[in-house]
Motif scaffolding. Structure first.
Motif, short mmCIF file in Angstrom:
data_model
loop_
_atom_site.label_atom_id
_atom_site.label_comp_id
_atom_site.label_asym_id
_atom_site.label_seq_id
_atom_site.Cartn_x
_atom_site.Cartn_y
_atom_site.Cartn_z
N THR A 224 0.87 -1.18 0.00
CA THR A 224 0.00 0.00 0.00
C THR A 224 0.90 1.23 0.00
O THR A 224 1.80 1.34 0.83
CB THR A 224 -0.91 0.02 1.24
OG1 THR A 224 -1.78 -1.13 1.19
CG2 THR A 224 -1.76 1.28 1.27
N ASP A 284 -6.67 -0.02 -6.53
CA ASP A 284 -5.64 -0.97 -6.94
C ASP A 284 -5.08 -0.60 -8.30
O ASP A 284 -5.83 -0.31 -9.25
CB ASP A 284 -6.21 -2.39 -6.99
CG ASP A 284 -6.65 -2.88 -5.62
OD1 ASP A 284 -6.08 -2.41 -4.62
OD2 ASP A 284 -7.56 -3.74 -5.55
N THR A 310 -1.63 -0.94 -3.97
CA THR A 310 -2.85 -0.19 -3.62
C THR A 310 -2.45 1.21 -3.25
O THR A 310 -1.59 1.42 -2.39
CB THR A 310 -3.59 -0.86 -2.44
OG1 THR A 310 -3.97 -2.19 -2.81
CG2 THR A 310 -4.83 -0.05 -2.05
#
Length: 312
Positions: A224, A284, A310
């Motif tokens: 992320t 995403d 992400t």
């Protein structure tokens, strides 16, 4: 997609030694550079030119004082896996966190199992595992559990056998941070690996013969990220140009640009860039780094390495 904890980036790698038999050197033709490719905008995709500082070249052995700690009882190690490129199967490096009790064997286990974080990577080892991996005076000794890997597996070509041997060599040398030759033994005696004589010790082949021409280190698969998205890796790309793209879930390019590696032509050189993704909706995406392709696809197209991320 299997997501694992984020690994710590190490400045490791291996110097150019003896080449690998029938692997041809890459060739390039044409005059268009990665900068020119990246500057062509289609469908209003933003373009961006960035050039940031880079870490020490991972294609040279350094005097790093040991493996980075990744948490209680863990270290981060390089593991080499196999992926597809326009030049055929090549090695891609991925950093993984393993137990610090026996990182050499843990890395070898991940390698033989093909237990990569990136689903594009695999292994040439047909199942099984080594009994032990130890660093001894003058060599890294890999003990096989049985004679199952003495000869080539069904359907394995000679080139794949040599690449499998290099997959082992690059992995254990990377963990040991040493270019010691690698001996494969059974009961203390040298044995072949996929038909390759190991009595004199296996040495790492030249990177241009076995490594993919571009490899993404960060962002890691499943990470992320925020803005700026920091991307880094190594490449051997025409005129050191390393184009990159960010693609959405449908595969459409939503942002593209390029960065410049520290060099090109004889080995893989480090590259690094920061990308402003603040205007992209959370969700995403796939980050893709590639080699410059001045031939316009006539030479098989660019080598690519991608990571699913992400943006939070």
């Amino acid at each position: 997609m299997r997501i694992r904890p984020t690994a710590v980036v190490l400045a490791l790698a291996l110097a150019t030694l003896a080449g690998c038999g029938d692997d041809a050197e890459p060739t390039s033709s044409g005059t268009e550079t990665g900068r020119q490719q990246a500057s062509r905008s289609s469908n209003n995709v933003p373009t961006e030119e960035t050039q940031e500082g880079v870490a020490p070249a991972p294609s040279t052995v350094t005097s790093a004082p040991g493996l980075a700690s990744s948490g209680p009882g863990q270290v981060t190690v390089p593991v080499y896996f196999v992926g597809s490129t326009p030049q055929g199967k090549r090695l891609f490096r991925e950093f993984q966190r393993v137990s610090g009790d026996d990182p050499l064997l843990a890395a070898a286990d991940a390698m033989t199992a093909g237990d990569a974080l990136d689903p594009d990577y695999g292994t040439l080892f047909p199942g099984g595992s080594f009994a032990s991996v130890t660093e001894e005076p003058g060599a890294i000794v890999v003990e096989v559990a049985d004679d199952g890997w003495s000869t080539r597996a069904a359907g394995m070509s000679r080139r794949e056998a040599r690449l499998a041997a290099q997959q082992l060599v690059y992995t254990v040398q990377g963990v040991a941070q040493s270019r010691l030759p690698v001996r494969v033994e059974a009961g203390g005696e040298p044995v072949p690996l996929f038909g390759i004589d190991t009595a004199g010790g296996l040495r790492n082949a030249g990177p241009d013969g076995v490594l993919a021409f571009v490899n993404v280190t960060t962002p890691e698969q499943g990470a992320t990220v925020g803005s700026p998205l920091v991307a880094s890796g190594v490449a051997n790309s025409f005129e050191a140009n390393v184009p990159w793209e960010i693609r959405d879930g449908s595969g459409a390019v939503v942002k593209r640009g390029f960065t410049t590696a520290e060099g090109w032509g004889n080995k893989l050189y480090p590259w690094r860039t920061k990308i402003n993704v603040s205007k992209l909706p959370a969700g995403d995406y796939t980050f893709v780094a590639m080699t410059d392709d001045p031939s316009g696809g006539e030479g098989g197209g660019p080598t690519e390495d991608s990571k699913d991320v992400t943006i939070g």
